[in-house]
Scaffold this active site. Structure first.
Site, PDB file in Angstrom:
ATOM      1  N   CYS A  94     -10.234   7.200  -3.165  1.00  0.00           N
ATOM      2  CA  CYS A  94      -9.626   5.964  -3.659  1.00  0.00           C
ATOM      3  C   CYS A  94      -8.767   6.178  -4.895  1.00  0.00           C
ATOM      4  CB  CYS A  94     -10.709   4.931  -3.965  1.00  0.00           C
ATOM      5  SG  CYS A  94     -11.607   4.366  -2.507  1.00  0.00           S
ATOM      6  N   HIS A 348      -7.144  -3.488  -1.768  1.00  0.00           N
ATOM      7  CA  HIS A 348      -7.423  -2.091  -2.099  1.00  0.00           C
ATOM      8  C   HIS A 348      -6.848  -1.192  -1.004  1.00  0.00           C
ATOM      9  CE1 HIS A 348      -9.228   1.512  -3.422  1.00  0.00           C
ATOM     10  NE2 HIS A 348     -10.502   1.292  -3.112  1.00  0.00           N
ATOM     11  N   CYS A 378     -13.425   4.363  -9.150  1.00  0.00           N
ATOM     12  CA  CYS A 378     -14.500   5.077  -8.463  1.00  0.00           C
ATOM     13  C   CYS A 378     -13.966   5.702  -7.181  1.00  0.00           C
ATOM     14  CB  CYS A 378     -15.664   4.136  -8.164  1.00  0.00           C
ATOM     15  SG  CYS A 378     -15.232   2.682  -7.181  1.00  0.00           S
TER      16      CYS A 378
END
Length: 392
Positions: A94, A348, A378
Protein backbone atom coordinates in the site's frame (compact mmCIF):
# COMPACT_ATOMS: atom_id res chain seq x y z
CA UNK A 1 14.84 28.26 1.94
CA UNK A 2 15.84 25.06 0.17
CA UNK A 3 19.49 24.21 -0.49
CA UNK A 4 20.55 23.34 -4.08
CA UNK A 5 20.37 19.56 -3.69
CA UNK A 6 17.17 19.51 -1.66
CA UNK A 7 14.42 17.41 -3.25
CA UNK A 8 11.58 19.85 -3.75
CA UNK A 9 7.98 19.17 -4.68
CA UNK A 10 7.29 21.35 -7.69
CA UNK A 11 3.76 20.06 -8.19
CA UNK A 12 1.26 17.35 -7.28
CA UNK A 13 -1.61 16.04 -9.35
CA UNK A 14 -4.10 13.21 -9.18
CA UNK A 15 -7.19 11.83 -10.80
CA UNK A 16 -10.47 11.86 -8.94
CA UNK A 17 -10.88 8.49 -7.21
CA UNK A 18 -13.44 6.14 -8.72
CA UNK A 19 -15.27 3.22 -7.15
CA UNK A 20 -13.22 0.10 -7.75
CA UNK A 21 -15.99 -2.11 -9.04
CA UNK A 22 -17.82 -2.73 -12.33
CA UNK A 23 -19.82 0.37 -13.17
CA UNK A 24 -17.47 2.69 -11.30
CA UNK A 25 -16.74 5.93 -13.11
CA UNK A 26 -13.16 4.86 -13.97
CA UNK A 27 -13.84 1.16 -14.45
CA UNK A 28 -13.77 1.51 -18.23
CA UNK A 29 -10.36 3.22 -18.21
CA UNK A 30 -7.18 1.20 -18.66
CA UNK A 31 -4.84 1.74 -15.66
CA UNK A 32 -2.01 2.76 -17.99
CA UNK A 33 -4.23 5.54 -19.30
CA UNK A 34 -5.04 6.73 -15.78
CA UNK A 35 -1.36 7.14 -15.00
CA UNK A 36 -0.56 8.59 -18.43
CA UNK A 37 -3.09 11.39 -17.91
CA UNK A 38 -1.41 12.31 -14.62
CA UNK A 39 2.06 12.30 -16.20
CA UNK A 40 0.94 14.41 -19.15
CA UNK A 41 -0.91 16.77 -16.83
CA UNK A 42 2.12 17.35 -14.61
CA UNK A 43 4.43 18.36 -17.46
CA UNK A 44 1.76 20.39 -19.28
CA UNK A 45 0.73 22.57 -16.37
CA UNK A 46 4.36 23.27 -15.47
CA UNK A 47 5.37 23.92 -19.08
CA UNK A 48 8.08 21.29 -18.65
CA UNK A 49 9.84 19.61 -21.53
CA UNK A 50 9.30 15.91 -20.69
CA UNK A 51 12.72 15.14 -22.15
CA UNK A 52 14.15 16.70 -18.97
CA UNK A 53 12.62 13.97 -16.81
CA UNK A 54 15.45 11.72 -15.62
CA UNK A 55 13.16 8.94 -14.39
CA UNK A 56 9.57 8.03 -13.64
CA UNK A 57 9.07 5.82 -10.58
CA UNK A 58 5.56 4.43 -10.10
CA UNK A 59 3.95 2.38 -7.38
CA UNK A 60 1.56 -0.42 -8.25
CA UNK A 61 0.53 -3.32 -6.03
CA UNK A 62 -1.25 -5.91 -8.17
CA UNK A 63 1.00 -6.33 -11.18
CA UNK A 64 -1.15 -8.72 -13.16
CA UNK A 65 -3.32 -8.42 -16.25
CA UNK A 66 -3.45 -4.83 -17.44
CA UNK A 67 -1.02 -3.79 -14.68
CA UNK A 68 1.55 -6.48 -15.46
CA UNK A 69 5.24 -6.12 -16.29
CA UNK A 70 6.09 -2.40 -15.88
CA UNK A 71 3.04 -0.11 -16.03
CA UNK A 72 5.24 2.92 -15.33
CA UNK A 73 7.05 2.52 -18.64
CA UNK A 74 3.78 1.82 -20.44
CA UNK A 75 2.34 5.05 -19.02
CA UNK A 76 5.39 7.05 -20.10
CA UNK A 77 4.88 5.80 -23.65
CA UNK A 78 1.12 6.39 -23.50
CA UNK A 79 1.67 9.95 -22.26
CA UNK A 80 3.72 10.74 -25.35
CA UNK A 81 6.97 11.31 -23.48
CA UNK A 82 10.20 10.97 -25.48
CA UNK A 83 11.46 7.42 -25.79
CA UNK A 84 14.53 8.48 -23.82
CA UNK A 85 12.55 8.83 -20.58
CA UNK A 86 12.94 5.65 -18.47
CA UNK A 87 10.50 4.34 -15.91
CA UNK A 88 10.26 1.64 -13.28
CA UNK A 89 7.51 0.19 -11.11
CA UNK A 90 8.06 -0.45 -7.40
CA UNK A 91 6.09 -2.43 -4.85
CA UNK A 92 5.97 -1.75 -1.14
CA UNK A 93 2.34 -2.81 -1.08
CA UNK A 94 0.00 0.00 0.00
CA UNK A 95 2.97 2.34 0.46
CA UNK A 96 4.28 1.82 -3.07
CA UNK A 97 3.92 5.35 -4.40
CA UNK A 98 5.06 6.84 -1.09
CA UNK A 99 8.16 4.67 -1.51
CA UNK A 100 8.42 5.97 -5.08
CA UNK A 101 8.57 9.50 -3.63
CA UNK A 102 11.32 8.38 -1.26
CA UNK A 103 13.37 6.79 -4.04
CA UNK A 104 12.95 9.89 -6.20
CA UNK A 105 13.96 12.22 -3.38
CA UNK A 106 16.98 10.10 -2.51
CA UNK A 107 18.18 10.09 -6.12
CA UNK A 108 17.87 13.87 -6.28
CA UNK A 109 19.57 14.41 -2.92
CA UNK A 110 22.43 12.11 -3.99
CA UNK A 111 22.95 13.98 -7.26
CA UNK A 112 21.94 10.99 -9.38
CA UNK A 113 18.95 12.84 -10.89
CA UNK A 114 17.56 16.35 -11.17
CA UNK A 115 13.96 15.77 -12.32
CA UNK A 116 11.93 12.73 -11.28
CA UNK A 117 8.21 12.03 -11.34
CA UNK A 118 7.11 9.77 -8.48
CA UNK A 119 3.63 8.40 -9.00
CA UNK A 120 1.31 5.45 -8.63
CA UNK A 121 -1.72 3.76 -10.09
CA UNK A 122 -4.24 1.06 -9.23
CA UNK A 123 -7.39 -0.02 -11.03
CA UNK A 124 -9.07 -2.34 -8.57
CA UNK A 125 -12.13 -2.65 -10.78
CA UNK A 126 -10.08 -4.05 -13.69
CA UNK A 127 -7.28 -5.87 -11.83
CA UNK A 128 -8.59 -7.66 -8.76
CA UNK A 129 -6.57 -7.47 -5.57
CA UNK A 130 -4.48 -10.65 -5.06
CA UNK A 131 -5.00 -11.74 -8.66
CA UNK A 132 -1.21 -11.85 -8.99
CA UNK A 133 -1.09 -14.65 -6.41
CA UNK A 134 -3.68 -16.99 -7.94
CA UNK A 135 -3.35 -19.67 -5.28
CA UNK A 136 0.44 -19.84 -5.40
CA UNK A 137 2.52 -20.28 -2.27
CA UNK A 138 4.12 -16.84 -2.26
CA UNK A 139 5.61 -17.16 1.25
CA UNK A 140 7.54 -20.41 1.18
CA UNK A 141 7.97 -22.95 3.94
CA UNK A 142 10.45 -20.97 6.04
CA UNK A 143 7.97 -18.18 6.75
CA UNK A 144 5.46 -20.81 7.86
CA UNK A 145 8.11 -22.30 10.16
CA UNK A 146 8.81 -18.91 11.72
CA UNK A 147 5.10 -18.14 12.17
CA UNK A 148 3.51 -21.53 12.93
CA UNK A 149 -0.02 -20.19 12.97
CA UNK A 150 0.53 -18.56 9.61
CA UNK A 151 0.26 -14.92 8.62
CA UNK A 152 -3.16 -13.28 8.53
CA UNK A 153 -5.06 -11.02 6.19
CA UNK A 154 -5.28 -7.30 6.78
CA UNK A 155 -8.89 -7.54 7.93
CA UNK A 156 -7.90 -9.89 10.74
CA UNK A 157 -5.02 -7.59 11.61
CA UNK A 158 -7.48 -4.69 11.85
CA UNK A 159 -9.66 -6.76 14.18
CA UNK A 160 -6.65 -7.54 16.37
CA UNK A 161 -5.89 -3.82 16.62
CA UNK A 162 -9.45 -3.18 17.79
CA UNK A 163 -9.02 -5.83 20.48
CA UNK A 164 -5.59 -4.71 21.66
CA UNK A 165 -6.44 -1.01 21.85
CA UNK A 166 -9.97 -1.55 23.13
CA UNK A 167 -11.65 0.24 20.23
CA UNK A 168 -15.43 -0.02 20.10
CA UNK A 169 -17.60 -0.39 17.03
CA UNK A 170 -19.14 3.01 17.83
CA UNK A 171 -15.69 4.64 17.80
CA UNK A 172 -14.83 3.08 14.45
CA UNK A 173 -18.09 4.15 12.84
CA UNK A 174 -17.91 7.68 14.27
CA UNK A 175 -14.41 8.03 12.82
CA UNK A 176 -15.70 6.88 9.42
CA UNK A 177 -18.58 9.38 9.51
CA UNK A 178 -16.13 12.18 10.25
CA UNK A 179 -13.88 11.08 7.38
CA UNK A 180 -16.77 11.41 4.93
CA UNK A 181 -17.82 14.76 6.42
CA UNK A 182 -14.36 16.24 6.10
CA UNK A 183 -13.85 14.87 2.60
CA UNK A 184 -17.21 16.17 1.40
CA UNK A 185 -16.43 19.64 2.72
CA UNK A 186 -13.00 19.61 1.03
CA UNK A 187 -13.98 18.72 -2.54
CA UNK A 188 -13.62 22.30 -3.77
CA UNK A 189 -10.12 22.48 -2.25
CA UNK A 190 -9.05 19.33 -4.09
CA UNK A 191 -10.09 20.73 -7.47
CA UNK A 192 -6.83 22.65 -8.03
CA UNK A 193 -4.81 19.43 -8.02
CA UNK A 194 -7.18 17.15 -9.94
CA UNK A 195 -6.75 16.16 -13.58
CA UNK A 196 -9.78 15.07 -15.57
CA UNK A 197 -9.38 11.59 -17.03
CA UNK A 198 -9.72 11.83 -20.80
CA UNK A 199 -11.95 8.75 -21.03
CA UNK A 200 -14.13 9.71 -18.05
CA UNK A 201 -14.57 13.49 -18.22
CA UNK A 202 -17.79 13.33 -16.23
CA UNK A 203 -15.91 12.44 -13.03
CA UNK A 204 -14.80 15.72 -11.47
CA UNK A 205 -14.94 14.78 -7.75
CA UNK A 206 -14.07 11.66 -5.76
CA UNK A 207 -16.78 9.09 -6.40
CA UNK A 208 -16.17 7.27 -3.12
CA UNK A 209 -17.19 10.14 -0.83
CA UNK A 210 -20.65 9.71 0.72
CA UNK A 211 -21.75 13.00 2.36
CA UNK A 212 -24.93 11.39 3.69
CA UNK A 213 -23.06 8.82 5.81
CA UNK A 214 -24.42 8.53 9.36
CA UNK A 215 -23.50 6.50 12.41
CA UNK A 216 -26.96 4.91 12.39
CA UNK A 217 -26.51 3.85 8.79
CA UNK A 218 -23.08 2.33 9.45
CA UNK A 219 -24.34 0.53 12.55
CA UNK A 220 -26.48 -1.74 10.37
CA UNK A 221 -23.52 -3.10 8.38
CA UNK A 222 -22.32 -6.60 9.13
CA UNK A 223 -18.66 -7.44 9.91
CA UNK A 224 -16.61 -8.25 6.81
CA UNK A 225 -13.98 -10.71 8.01
CA UNK A 226 -15.68 -13.18 10.36
CA UNK A 227 -13.67 -16.40 10.17
CA UNK A 228 -14.08 -19.48 12.38
CA UNK A 229 -10.40 -20.46 12.25
CA UNK A 230 -9.31 -16.92 13.13
CA UNK A 231 -11.86 -16.82 15.96
CA UNK A 232 -10.35 -19.98 17.47
CA UNK A 233 -6.82 -18.63 17.11
CA UNK A 234 -7.65 -15.14 18.36
CA UNK A 235 -10.61 -15.42 20.77
CA UNK A 236 -10.17 -11.76 21.74
CA UNK A 237 -11.49 -10.58 18.37
CA UNK A 238 -14.93 -8.94 18.57
CA UNK A 239 -15.64 -8.63 14.82
CA UNK A 240 -16.08 -4.89 14.40
CA UNK A 241 -14.61 -4.19 10.93
CA UNK A 242 -17.28 -3.53 8.29
CA UNK A 243 -17.34 -2.02 4.79
CA UNK A 244 -18.34 1.25 6.44
CA UNK A 245 -15.26 1.67 8.62
CA UNK A 246 -12.83 0.35 6.00
CA UNK A 247 -11.42 1.94 2.86
CA UNK A 248 -13.33 0.97 -0.30
CA UNK A 249 -11.93 -0.70 -3.41
CA UNK A 250 -10.88 2.17 -5.64
CA UNK A 251 -9.45 3.24 -9.00
CA UNK A 252 -7.07 6.15 -9.47
CA UNK A 253 -3.63 7.54 -10.16
CA UNK A 254 -1.51 10.30 -8.63
CA UNK A 255 1.85 11.90 -9.28
CA UNK A 256 4.48 14.16 -7.72
CA UNK A 257 6.92 16.25 -9.77
CA UNK A 258 10.19 16.39 -7.85
CA UNK A 259 13.36 18.32 -8.71
CA UNK A 260 16.53 19.48 -7.11
CA UNK A 261 16.04 23.00 -5.77
CA UNK A 262 18.78 24.18 -8.13
CA UNK A 263 17.04 22.67 -11.17
CA UNK A 264 13.68 24.16 -10.22
CA UNK A 265 15.29 27.59 -9.87
CA UNK A 266 17.07 27.22 -13.22
CA UNK A 267 13.73 26.39 -14.88
CA UNK A 268 11.97 29.29 -13.17
CA UNK A 269 9.64 26.98 -11.25
CA UNK A 270 8.48 27.74 -7.71
CA UNK A 271 8.47 24.66 -5.44
CA UNK A 272 5.44 24.04 -3.26
CA UNK A 273 7.26 21.99 -0.63
CA UNK A 274 10.39 19.98 0.02
CA UNK A 275 10.92 16.41 1.17
CA UNK A 276 12.34 17.05 4.63
CA UNK A 277 12.89 13.52 6.01
CA UNK A 278 11.97 9.95 5.09
CA UNK A 279 11.88 6.65 6.96
CA UNK A 280 10.67 3.10 6.48
CA UNK A 281 10.36 0.39 9.12
CA UNK A 282 9.47 -3.23 9.56
CA UNK A 283 7.12 -4.41 12.30
CA UNK A 284 5.09 -7.42 13.43
CA UNK A 285 3.57 -9.07 10.31
CA UNK A 286 0.63 -10.43 12.32
CA UNK A 287 -0.33 -7.05 13.75
CA UNK A 288 0.83 -5.76 10.39
CA UNK A 289 -0.98 -2.43 10.20
CA UNK A 290 0.63 -0.79 13.22
CA UNK A 291 4.01 -0.13 11.64
CA UNK A 292 2.74 3.44 11.35
CA UNK A 293 3.64 4.04 15.01
CA UNK A 294 7.36 3.09 14.86
CA UNK A 295 7.59 4.71 11.42
CA UNK A 296 6.28 7.99 12.86
CA UNK A 297 8.75 7.80 15.73
CA UNK A 298 11.62 6.95 13.39
CA UNK A 299 11.04 9.80 10.96
CA UNK A 300 10.60 12.33 13.78
CA UNK A 301 13.80 11.16 15.46
CA UNK A 302 15.71 11.37 12.18
CA UNK A 303 14.37 14.88 11.57
CA UNK A 304 15.07 16.04 15.11
CA UNK A 305 11.41 16.99 15.52
CA UNK A 306 8.56 16.01 17.83
CA UNK A 307 4.83 15.53 17.23
CA UNK A 308 4.36 19.08 18.55
CA UNK A 309 6.43 20.45 15.65
CA UNK A 310 4.15 18.88 13.02
CA UNK A 311 1.17 20.94 11.90
CA UNK A 312 -0.75 18.24 10.02
CA UNK A 313 -0.67 14.44 9.94
CA UNK A 314 -1.96 12.01 7.33
CA UNK A 315 -2.33 8.41 8.51
CA UNK A 316 -3.80 6.20 5.81
CA UNK A 317 -7.27 5.01 6.74
CA UNK A 318 -6.97 1.49 5.40
CA UNK A 319 -9.20 0.67 8.35
CA UNK A 320 -10.46 3.04 11.04
CA UNK A 321 -8.59 1.30 13.90
CA UNK A 322 -5.21 2.04 12.27
CA UNK A 323 -5.62 5.79 12.58
CA UNK A 324 -7.37 5.56 15.96
CA UNK A 325 -4.72 3.34 17.55
CA UNK A 326 -1.96 5.52 16.05
CA UNK A 327 -3.68 8.53 17.59
CA UNK A 328 -3.78 6.89 21.02
CA UNK A 329 -0.08 6.07 20.85
CA UNK A 330 1.04 9.50 19.63
CA UNK A 331 -1.50 11.63 21.53
CA UNK A 332 -2.11 13.72 18.39
CA UNK A 333 -5.47 15.47 18.56
CA UNK A 334 -8.11 14.92 15.89
CA UNK A 335 -7.80 18.52 14.65
CA UNK A 336 -4.39 17.73 13.13
CA UNK A 337 -5.18 14.29 11.70
CA UNK A 338 -6.54 13.66 8.19
CA UNK A 339 -8.09 17.12 8.15
CA UNK A 340 -9.59 16.69 4.67
CA UNK A 341 -10.80 13.15 5.30
CA UNK A 342 -8.94 9.96 4.56
CA UNK A 343 -9.11 6.75 2.62
CA UNK A 344 -12.38 5.61 4.21
CA UNK A 345 -14.01 8.44 2.26
CA UNK A 346 -11.48 9.29 -0.44
CA UNK A 347 -10.71 5.71 -1.40
CA UNK A 348 -7.56 3.62 -1.38
CA UNK A 349 -6.34 2.84 -4.91
CA UNK A 350 -3.46 0.82 -3.46
CA UNK A 351 -0.44 1.75 -5.59
CA UNK A 352 -1.60 5.34 -5.98
CA UNK A 353 -2.45 6.08 -2.35
CA UNK A 354 0.92 7.33 -1.14
CA UNK A 355 1.08 9.95 -3.87
CA UNK A 356 -2.62 10.77 -3.40
CA UNK A 357 -2.04 11.40 0.29
CA UNK A 358 0.94 13.63 -0.45
CA UNK A 359 -1.23 15.60 -2.88
CA UNK A 360 -3.82 16.08 -0.13
CA UNK A 361 -1.18 16.98 2.46
CA UNK A 362 0.59 19.60 0.33
CA UNK A 363 -2.75 21.24 -0.43
CA UNK A 364 -3.76 21.18 3.23
CA UNK A 365 -0.50 22.81 4.33
CA UNK A 366 -0.97 25.54 1.74
CA UNK A 367 -4.61 26.11 2.66
CA UNK A 368 -3.69 26.60 6.32
CA UNK A 369 -0.40 28.38 5.82
CA UNK A 370 1.23 25.60 7.85
CA UNK A 371 4.85 24.47 7.72
CA UNK A 372 5.32 20.77 8.47
CA UNK A 373 3.25 17.75 7.45
CA UNK A 374 3.86 14.07 8.18
CA UNK A 375 2.29 11.18 6.31
CA UNK A 376 2.54 7.50 7.14
CA UNK A 377 1.11 4.37 5.57
CA UNK A 378 0.62 0.82 6.82
CA UNK A 379 1.71 -1.94 4.47
CA UNK A 380 1.28 -5.70 4.12
CA UNK A 381 3.85 -7.77 5.97
CA UNK A 382 4.25 -5.32 8.84
CA UNK A 383 5.95 -2.37 7.17
CA UNK A 384 5.30 1.36 7.05
CA UNK A 385 6.71 4.41 5.30
CA UNK A 386 6.77 7.86 6.87
CA UNK A 387 7.53 11.17 5.17
CA UNK A 388 7.90 14.68 6.56
CA UNK A 389 7.30 17.50 4.07
CA UNK A 390 7.92 21.17 4.61
CA UNK A 391 5.86 23.81 2.81
CA UNK A 392 7.99 26.37 1.00
Amino acid sequence: MASPRDAVVVDVLRTPVGKGKPGGALSQVHPVHLLADVLAGLVARNDLDPALVDDVIAGCVTKAGEQAVNPARSAVLAAGFPLSVPATTVDRQCGSSQQAVHFAAHAIQAGAADVVIACGVESMSRVSMHSDVQGADHLGSRVAERFPGGLVGQGISAELICARWGLSRDELDAFAVESHRRAAESQSLFAADLVTVAEAPELTVDETVRPSTTADGLAGLRPSFVDEAAARRFPEIGWKITPGNSSPLSDGAAGVLLMSAAKAAALGLTPRARIHTTAVVGDDPILMLMGVVPATRAVLARAGLTVDDIDLFEVNEAFAPVSLAWQRETKVEAERLNVHGGAIALGHPLGASGARILTTLVGALEHRGARFGLQTMCEWGGMANATIVERL
